[in-house]
Design a protein around this motif. Structure first.
Motif, PDB file in Angstrom:
ATOM      1  N   PHE A   1       0.827  -1.209   0.000  1.00 59.35           N
ATOM      2  CA  PHE A   1       0.000   0.000   0.000  1.00 59.35           C
ATOM      3  C   PHE A   1       0.863   1.261   0.000  1.00 59.35           C
ATOM      4  O   PHE A   1       0.538   2.251  -0.670  1.00 59.35           O
ATOM      5  CB  PHE A   1      -0.930   0.002   1.209  1.00 59.35           C
ATOM      6  CG  PHE A   1      -2.111  -0.911   1.082  1.00 59.35           C
ATOM      7  CD1 PHE A   1      -3.043  -0.719   0.077  1.00 59.35           C
ATOM      8  CD2 PHE A   1      -2.291  -1.964   1.964  1.00 59.35           C
ATOM      9  CE1 PHE A   1      -4.145  -1.553  -0.057  1.00 59.35           C
ATOM     10  CE2 PHE A   1      -3.381  -2.807   1.852  1.00 59.35           C
ATOM     11  CZ  PHE A   1      -4.309  -2.604   0.833  1.00 59.35           C
ATOM     12  N   THR A   2       1.951   1.249   0.774  1.00 66.53           N
ATOM     13  CA  THR A   2       2.833   2.423   0.829  1.00 66.53           C
ATOM     14  C   THR A   2       3.416   2.730  -0.537  1.00 66.53           C
ATOM     15  O   THR A   2       3.489   3.905  -0.952  1.00 66.53           O
ATOM     16  CB  THR A   2       3.965   2.199   1.849  1.00 66.53           C
ATOM     17  OG1 THR A   2       3.403   1.973   3.144  1.00 66.53           O
ATOM     18  CG2 THR A   2       4.875   3.416   1.917  1.00 66.53           C
TER      19      THR A   2
ATOM     20  N   THR B   1       1.733   8.711   3.623  1.00 63.13           N
ATOM     21  CA  THR B   1       1.790   7.454   2.870  1.00 63.13           C
ATOM     22  C   THR B   1       2.199   6.296   3.773  1.00 63.13           C
ATOM     23  O   THR B   1       1.624   5.199   3.695  1.00 63.13           O
ATOM     24  CB  THR B   1       2.790   7.547   1.701  1.00 63.13           C
ATOM     25  OG1 THR B   1       4.113   7.808   2.193  1.00 63.13           O
ATOM     26  CG2 THR B   1       2.383   8.639   0.724  1.00 63.13           C
TER      27      THR B   1
ATOM     28  N   GLY C   1      -0.271   3.275   4.695  1.00 60.84           N
ATOM     29  CA  GLY C   1       0.122   1.898   4.433  1.00 60.84           C
ATOM     30  C   GLY C   1       0.077   1.048   5.689  1.00 60.84           C
ATOM     31  O   GLY C   1      -0.365  -0.106   5.654  1.00 60.84           O
TER      32      GLY C   1
END
Length: 316
Positions: free
Chosen positions: A110-111, A149, A153
């Motif tokens: 996700f990051t 971010t 994440g």
């Protein structure tokens, strides 16, 4: 995660590369080891170059440095486990270790997507709103975006991992994967809520990742429209060249992820699933520093100049 949620299963067995012919495993081990070392060295080189070259202290390269840090941490967290699977037929893993493995996989995945999204936003502001670029992308704002971010994440990774590991597991404890892969793990869960949990996990992941991809595409729609308004062909080429490396990494990142999650249902085997998984866990981090080093002229020039200075200083 309380112990009563674990039902009768106390640990998992990672099947890994056990189905592969044993004579192929040394070749796979050497290949992935070399790619692992190159990934670490390539991203470290990018980080050191950005840190030492003052002209690269811009938002675009700050985000690239954050992406390199994320790639290094992801590689260190995942690849050594895969290499150990190549040296042993099967490996047992506890619930806690499996949960940690899944959390880090989701967190970094996700990051990466969030970082690629804000890098697309950075290119949009630089090209479509150049006069306001230094106001909208100040160092404080860039640091805040990077922090968001990582936070995003981590939250997404923790949420998905918590949902999965609050299920009950019974019966077989063999995961046909070299990692605690979420879809492989959900097949081992039992209970009346499995289908709804599976759909929920898929919905969360798809919404976040497709949402990032949609915003990236939207950014490039405005970018292309702005570039087409530039009168000279040289100006259009020069402007678009600042986006090529980022756009290439986006294609690689989402392309390899699609190979894993969007493959046809009939296309399934232990060999294919394992090899396709390595494309995302190994090849994506491996290709990222190559793409940015070769396709980004300013970074490539800075790396060459840095090597030249150090080489000349050693010889002198």
């Amino acid at each position: 995660m309380s112990s009563q949620n674990y039902s009768t299963v106390s640990e998992f067995i990672l099947f890994g590369f056990s189905a592969f012919p044993q004579q192929l495993l040394p070749a796979f081990f050497l290949l992935y080891l070399l790619m692992y070392l190159f990934t670490l060295l390539g991203n470290l080189l990018i980080m050191v170059t950005i840190w030492t070259e003052h002209r690269l202290h811009t938002p675009m390269y700050l985000f690239l440095c954050a992406l390199s840090i994320s790639e290094i941490l992801f590689t260190v967290a995942i690849t050594p486990r895969m290499l150990s699977d190549l040296l042993s037929t099967r490996r047992s893993i506890s619930f806690v270790a499996c949960a940690n493995q899944m959390f880090f996989s989701f967190m970094f995945g996700f990051t990466h997507s969030f970082l690629l999204m804000i890098m697309g936003y950075d290119r949009y502001v630089a090209i479509c709103h150049p006069l306001h670029y230094h106001v909208l992308m100040s160092p404080r704002d860039c640091a805040r975006l990077v922090a968001w971010t990582w936070a995003g994440g981590s939250i997404m990774g923790m949420m998905v991992t918590s949902i999965v590991f609050h299920l009950s597991f019974c019966g077989s404890n063999v995961i046909h994967h070299f990692l605690c892969h979420v879809l492989s793990l959900l097949k081992l869960a039992c209970g009346d809520t499995i289908s709804s949990v599976t759909m929920g996990v898929i919905l969360v992941c798809v919404t976040a990742l497709i949402g990032c991809l949609f915003l990236i595409i939207l950014s490039y729609v405005f970018i292309v429209a702005a570039i087409l308004r530039i009168p000279s062909a040289e100006g259009r080429h020069k402007t678009f060249s600042t986006c090529v490396s980022h756009l290439t990494v986006v294609v690689v990142h989402y392309g390899f992820a699609s190979i894993i999650y969007l493959k046809p249902k009939g296309f399934h085997s232990t060999y294919s699933d394992t090899l396709m998984a390595t494309t995302y866990t190994v090849f994506t981090p491996f290709l990222s520093p190559i793409i940015f080093s070769l396709r980004n002229k300013e970074l490539k020039s800075a790396i060459n100049e840095s090597f030249h200075r150090k080489f000349c200083s050693v010889n002198s």
